[in-house]
Design an enzyme around this catalytic site. Structure first.
Site, PDB file in Angstrom:
ATOM      1  N   ARG A 275      -1.801   2.518   2.367  1.00 23.63           N
ATOM      2  CA  ARG A 275      -1.239   1.610   1.883  1.00 23.63           C
ATOM      3  C   ARG A 275      -1.303   1.887  -0.146  1.00 23.63           C
ATOM      4  O   ARG A 275       0.067   2.599  -0.559  1.00 23.63           O
ATOM      5  CB  ARG A 275      -1.311   0.662   1.457  1.00 23.63           C
ATOM      6  CG  ARG A 275      -0.259  -0.074   2.694  1.00 23.63           C
ATOM      7  CD  ARG A 275      -1.120  -1.710   3.823  1.00 23.63           C
ATOM      8  NE  ARG A 275      -2.712  -1.851   2.903  1.00 23.63           N
ATOM      9  CZ  ARG A 275      -2.873  -2.962   3.185  1.00 23.63           C
ATOM     10  NH1 ARG A 275      -2.127  -4.010   3.764  1.00 23.63           N
ATOM     11  NH2 ARG A 275      -4.395  -3.244   3.667  1.00 23.63           N
TER      12      ARG A 275
ATOM     13  N   CYS B 181      -6.604  -0.198  -1.499  1.00 24.75           N
ATOM     14  CA  CYS B 181      -5.545  -0.665  -0.194  1.00 24.75           C
ATOM     15  C   CYS B 181      -7.540  -0.896   1.002  1.00 24.75           C
ATOM     16  O   CYS B 181      -7.627  -1.499   0.728  1.00 24.75           O
ATOM     17  CB  CYS B 181      -4.473  -0.227   0.342  1.00 24.75           C
ATOM     18  SG  CYS B 181      -4.822   1.223   1.671  1.00 24.75           S
TER      19      CYS B 181
END
Length: 327
Positions: A281, A276
């Site tokens: 994430r 990410c």
């Protein structure tokens, strides 16, 4: 009544109204989630023990169980931690300034050991991690603690939101406890789930690998550059699956069947690198693939787009190609 007294009252009322508005806009939103429904869902996961409901956590904290609860909570947001838990933020579990030429990298094993020692943890403790609203920061903590070789790490599904939805107490956090001398049981396992820049470069030319971009669409298509990165774009050949697609509307995880439908065909027969902006994430996606679907050969690229864009835009390394980037 004196005008000054009236003025003070007005100011206080405005400040109170402002705080309420700020809290409602930026604070954790309470959600009600059935423990029975969650446990039924967990039982379909590859590793049910990696997840816990707010109700079961409350029961566990009410016993003599050796449990340490840690919230990854942004201090600028008005979220009161779970009562009796510890709270920290990214700067606490990220590398110190100067360790890298860019931000967002994990801290060292020694530093994680010091944090867990401060919280009174031992290698046999049950460590429960949680966050608020989006919960990817809990997954990042999950990843870093698992990287120590710690066996019993659990993700609070629904996080602080589900805890609040049950009306359980918040505040009165960061208790004073007797410090321990936490020693990572198997820190060498970090390499088992850690992707490096060199691995990412090699994976682009190998049919054995798939690279997952877990960011938002605007980051993937190059129309947005998030602060900290050195330019726009994506890693060439990346498959874009926003990490939020793994979540229900109430921020809990989807069922194993739904997650298999989302990821199964993409990762089938492949080793996976998830990335990410800074490995937060993507840590959530890695957790889902490993702990929910039981997939193997799943790696989180810690440097993620920050490191990759640094190598491309700042170091101008010819082998570090960018798709959807600046011409």
């Amino acid at each position: 009544m004196k005008k000054s007294t009236i003025a003070i009252g007005v100011i206080a009322a405005v400040m109170a109204a402002g705080y309420v508005g700020y809290t409602s806009m930026f604070g954790a939103k309470a959600v009600q989630v059935s423990a029975d429904v969650l446990n039924e869902k967990f039982n379909e996961y590859a590793n049910p023990e990696a997840f816990i409901s707010a109700q079961d956590l409350k029961n566990m904290m009410g016993t003599d169980a050796d449990v340490v609860v840690i919230g990854a909570l942004n201090p600028v947001k008005p979220d009161a931690p779970i009562e009796g838990s510890f709270s920290m933020w990214r700067n606490d579990y990220s590398a110190a300034d100067g360790d890298y030429a860019f931000d967002g990298m994990r801290n060292s094993v020694d530093e994680m050991e010091a944090i867990l020692s401060q919280y009174g943890a031992t290698p046999s403790s049950t460590i429960v991690v949680y966050a608020a609203n989006s919960h990817h920061d809990a997954a990042r903590l999950f990843w870093q603690i698992k990287n120590l070789g710690h066996d019993d790490v659990r993700y609070l599904d629904g996080g602080l939101n589900a805890w609040m939805g049950e009306g359980f107490a918040t505040g009165n956090a960061n208790p004073t406890v007797a410090a321990t001398n936490y020693v990572a049981p198997a820190p060498q396992v970090e390499a088992d789930g850690l992707a490096t820049l060199e691995m990412v470069i090699d994976a682009q030319s190998s049919e054995d690998w798939v690279i997952l971009d877990t960011r938002g669409t605007n980051e993937f298509d190059g129309s947005t550059t998030v602060s900290g990165a050195f330019g726009p774009g994506t890693i060439p050949g990346s498959v874009h699956i926003n990490w939020t697609q793994a979540l229900n509307e109430d921020s809990t995880l989807k069922s194993a069947e739904e997650l298999q439908a989302l990821y199964g065909d993409v990762i089938k027969g492949k080793k996976v690198i998830a990335y990410c902006q800074s490995g937060v994430r993507s840590a959530h996606t890695q957790m889902v693939l490993e702990e929910v679907l039981g997939a193997e050969g799943i790696y989180n690229y810690d440097g993620s787009w920050i490191e990759y864009s640094y190598a491309h835009y700042e170091q101008t390394r010819s082998e570090v190609k960018v798709q959807n980037g600046k011409s």
